[in-house]
Design an enzyme around this catalytic site. Structure first.
Site, PDB file in Angstrom:
ATOM      1  N   SER A 255       0.837  -1.199   0.000  1.00  0.00           N
ATOM      2  CA  SER A 255       0.000   0.000   0.000  1.00  0.00           C
ATOM      3  C   SER A 255       0.865   1.238   0.000  1.00  0.00           C
ATOM      4  O   SER A 255       2.011   1.223   0.464  1.00  0.00           O
ATOM      5  CB  SER A 255      -0.924   0.022   1.223  1.00  0.00           C
ATOM      6  OG  SER A 255      -0.183   0.289   2.402  1.00  0.00           O
ATOM      7  N   LYS A 256       0.310   2.336  -0.526  1.00  0.00           N
ATOM      8  CA  LYS A 256       1.066   3.578  -0.634  1.00  0.00           C
ATOM      9  C   LYS A 256       1.429   4.153   0.731  1.00  0.00           C
ATOM     10  O   LYS A 256       2.313   4.995   0.835  1.00  0.00           O
ATOM     11  CB  LYS A 256       0.283   4.608  -1.448  1.00  0.00           C
ATOM     12  CG  LYS A 256      -1.021   5.060  -0.811  1.00  0.00           C
ATOM     13  CD  LYS A 256      -1.802   5.976  -1.751  1.00  0.00           C
ATOM     14  CE  LYS A 256      -3.121   6.412  -1.150  1.00  0.00           C
ATOM     15  NZ  LYS A 256      -3.934   7.200  -2.092  1.00  0.00           N
ATOM     16  N   ARG A 257       0.728   3.721   1.779  1.00  0.00           N
ATOM     17  CA  ARG A 257       1.040   4.232   3.113  1.00  0.00           C
ATOM     18  C   ARG A 257       2.374   3.690   3.618  1.00  0.00           C
ATOM     19  O   ARG A 257       3.015   4.286   4.467  1.00  0.00           O
ATOM     20  CB  ARG A 257      -0.082   3.876   4.094  1.00  0.00           C
ATOM     21  CG  ARG A 257      -1.384   4.609   3.819  1.00  0.00           C
ATOM     22  CD  ARG A 257      -2.489   4.175   4.766  1.00  0.00           C
ATOM     23  NE  ARG A 257      -3.736   4.860   4.470  1.00  0.00           N
ATOM     24  CZ  ARG A 257      -4.589   4.496   3.528  1.00  0.00           C
ATOM     25  NH1 ARG A 257      -4.311   3.444   2.776  1.00  0.00           N
ATOM     26  NH2 ARG A 257      -5.702   5.155   3.316  1.00  0.00           N
ATOM     27  N   LYS A 258       2.774   2.516   3.113  1.00  0.00           N
ATOM     28  CA  LYS A 258       4.023   1.910   3.553  1.00  0.00           C
ATOM     29  C   LYS A 258       5.148   2.084   2.537  1.00  0.00           C
ATOM     30  O   LYS A 258       6.289   2.351   2.897  1.00  0.00           O
ATOM     31  CB  LYS A 258       3.806   0.403   3.813  1.00  0.00           C
ATOM     32  CG  LYS A 258       3.043   0.097   5.095  1.00  0.00           C
ATOM     33  CD  LYS A 258       3.174  -1.363   5.440  1.00  0.00           C
ATOM     34  CE  LYS A 258       2.575  -1.658   6.815  1.00  0.00           C
ATOM     35  NZ  LYS A 258       2.766  -3.072   7.208  1.00  0.00           N
ATOM     36  N   ASN A 259       4.832   1.888   1.262  1.00  0.00           N
ATOM     37  CA  ASN A 259       5.854   1.928   0.223  1.00  0.00           C
ATOM     38  C   ASN A 259       5.319   2.604  -1.029  1.00  0.00           C
ATOM     39  O   ASN A 259       4.105   2.671  -1.230  1.00  0.00           O
ATOM     40  CB  ASN A 259       6.302   0.501  -0.133  1.00  0.00           C
ATOM     41  CG  ASN A 259       7.137  -0.131   0.958  1.00  0.00           C
ATOM     42  OD1 ASN A 259       8.159   0.395   1.351  1.00  0.00           O
ATOM     43  ND2 ASN A 259       6.688  -1.260   1.465  1.00  0.00           N
TER      44      ASN A 259
END
Length: 485
Positions: A255-259
């Site tokens: 997910s964009k929140r992590k990577n």
């Protein structure tokens, strides 16, 4: 089904930056079509009118073309089963919904959003999975007619069997058995007359003669709804194939929140499309050690849909970097390498806009790398010292980054004007002067307190690169606050 010419599709929703997961699923479908001598089709699923935009649709098409994928039918080239954009097919779905209702397999629901929210909250509080409780299921035909005539907002929901389970064979998971009591009475037609994803998906796949539906495993639980719709309409369903999701090393969902997950992020950093497709394609083939570097044609040759893994596909950036390095060194001639570098630098007018902003800020050309080099860097190497000239405390930096990151995600059209307007609105909401907000953002985006104009720089870099740089800066700020610096 197997006697029919193979037709597969990728059906992205234009509601955000194109995700590498979209490329992953698209590549599988493309390789499947190549292997089976079939057709690969692109369809835009924009039933979510509040989030779908023409800008994101353009980005989807551009990203998939950059990946080297070619489709035989789509919104940009047409085809015999168009239109290939769901918003252009609105009138197509109503007769199918009406048939489901007329045959007693669907019903009108008048429940308000407030009533549904209260219902779900009560169900969660009771430890039950939230799903529709069937209040409107028993309304008489007369009451339905009266309420509709009065102009009361209504949706159409599908009926679900009260007992038993849905059994089907998935192309990856094999035999699957999902009890009907785990399936919700899905809305098929929204109050605005647009179909939901589930209804439009089935109708479009039928009318476009799709033979195999290959998508992410998160859609496996939706298959019973889709099979029911096919049955209610008297249609033959396609073969379903659900692919394992790409995951981080800790097995969490990518997910964009992590990577970084946007295709545009990888294009901006100078990854080659051949390398990215090679990397994603390795999840679908069996190879021996030393055979990792494969072209699209070689991937299609080695592709075997009967031998797919249910294990999660780990998105290993180090392996992608290694492959990209090999493609740069071994896959390009010197002239091709030079051409790729120039093409990358000119992407989205990056070098032209960077030079335009730099012209009035330098006294000699040798100053350009220090002033505008951040536009081309993959890593700014931020640390606590990077923020030495910023007057805000570490705690205030954390507050600013934690506020700015999610607020910038709300911007639909990413440009200088929208970025400036949002940052000014953020400063007002936070009760801080704009320069207090802007100062740490300069460092986060450019790596320096002296740089090109911030709003312009953010627009040139693009949403996905800015997102990642703000995330890294936020982590540095959090470390500073934790260590008391």
């Amino acid at each position: 089904m197997t006697d029919r010419p193979v037709r597969v599709r990728i059906a992205p929703s234009p509601t955000g930056e194109p995700h590498v997961g979209t490329a992953y699923i698209a590549l599988f479908n493309y390789l499947f079509a190549q292997k089976m001598g079939g057709e690969f089709i692109l369809r835009i699923e924009d039933t979510d009118a509040t989030r779908s935009t023409p800008e994101f649709e353009t980005k989807v098409l551009d990203a998939l073309k950059w990946c080297g994928l070619k489709w035989s039918e789509g919104p940009d080239i047409g085809g015999p089963y168009g239109p290939y954009r769901q918003s252009d097919r609105k009138d197509t779905y109503l007769p199918f919904v009406e048939k489901i209702v007329a045959n007693g397999h669907g019903f009108r629901c008048f429940c308000t959003p407030e009533r549904l929210a209260e219902m779900r909250e009560a169900q969660r509080a009771a430890g039950k999975p939230p799903k529709y409780d069937g209040r409107c299921l028993t309304l008489s035909a007369e009451e339905v007619t009266t309420r509709m005539a009065a102009g009361e907002p209504t949706v159409v929901r599908m009926k679900i069997p009260a007992e038993g389970s849905c059994k089907f064979v998935d192309g990856v998971y094999g035999e699957v058995d999902i009890p009907w009591d785990a399936v919700d009475m899905q809305v098929l037609l929204k109050a605005d007359g647009m179909p939901t994803y589930h209804m439009a998906n089935v109708v479009d796949d039928h009318l476009m003669k799709i033979t195999h539906v290959a998508r992410g495993e998160e859609w496996l639980s939706s298959v019973p709804k889709h099979i029911l719709i096919y049955q209610y309409l008297g249609l033959e369903p396609p073969v379903f194939m659900h692919l394992s999701l790409m995951r981080n090393h800790d097995k969490s969902k990518l997910s964009k929140r992590k990577n970084p997950t946007s295709i545009s992020y990888y294009t901006a950093l100078g990854y080659l499309p051949e390398a990215l497709m090679n990397f994603l394609g390795l999840f679908f083939v069996q190879i021996a050690e030393g055979e990792e570097m494969l072209t699209m044609e070689q991937l299609a040759e080695k592709f075997d849909p009967a031998n797919l893994s249910k294990a999660g596909a780990i998105f290993d950036v180090q392996k992608l970097d290694w492959l990209n390095g090999r493609w740069l060194r071994e896959g390009l001639t010197e002239d091709e390498f030079a051409a790729r570098v120039l093409s990358w630098a000119m992407e989205n007018d990056r070098i032209k806009q960077g030079l335009k902003l730099s012209q009035s800020r330098i006294s000699k050309l040798g100053e350009l790398p220090d002033l505008a080099g951040f536009l081309f860097k993959s890593d700014l190497s931020l640390d606590a010292a990077s923020f030495a000239k910023v007057k805000s405390s570490p705690e205030e930096l954390v507050e600013i980054f934690n506020t700015v990151q999610p607020d910038l995600e709300k911007i639909l059209e990413w440009n200088v004007e929208s970025i400036e307007a949002e940052l000014r609105a953020i400063s007002e909401r936070m009760g801080k002067k704009l320069k207090v907000i802007v100062a740490p953002l300069f460092v986060a985006v450019s790596g320096s307190s002296r740089s090109l104009p911030l709003f312009d720089s953010m627009a040139i870099l693009g949403r996905s690169v800015v997102r990642q740089r703000l995330k890294v800066a936020g982590q540095v700020a959090a470390s500073m606050a934790g260590s008391g610096k």
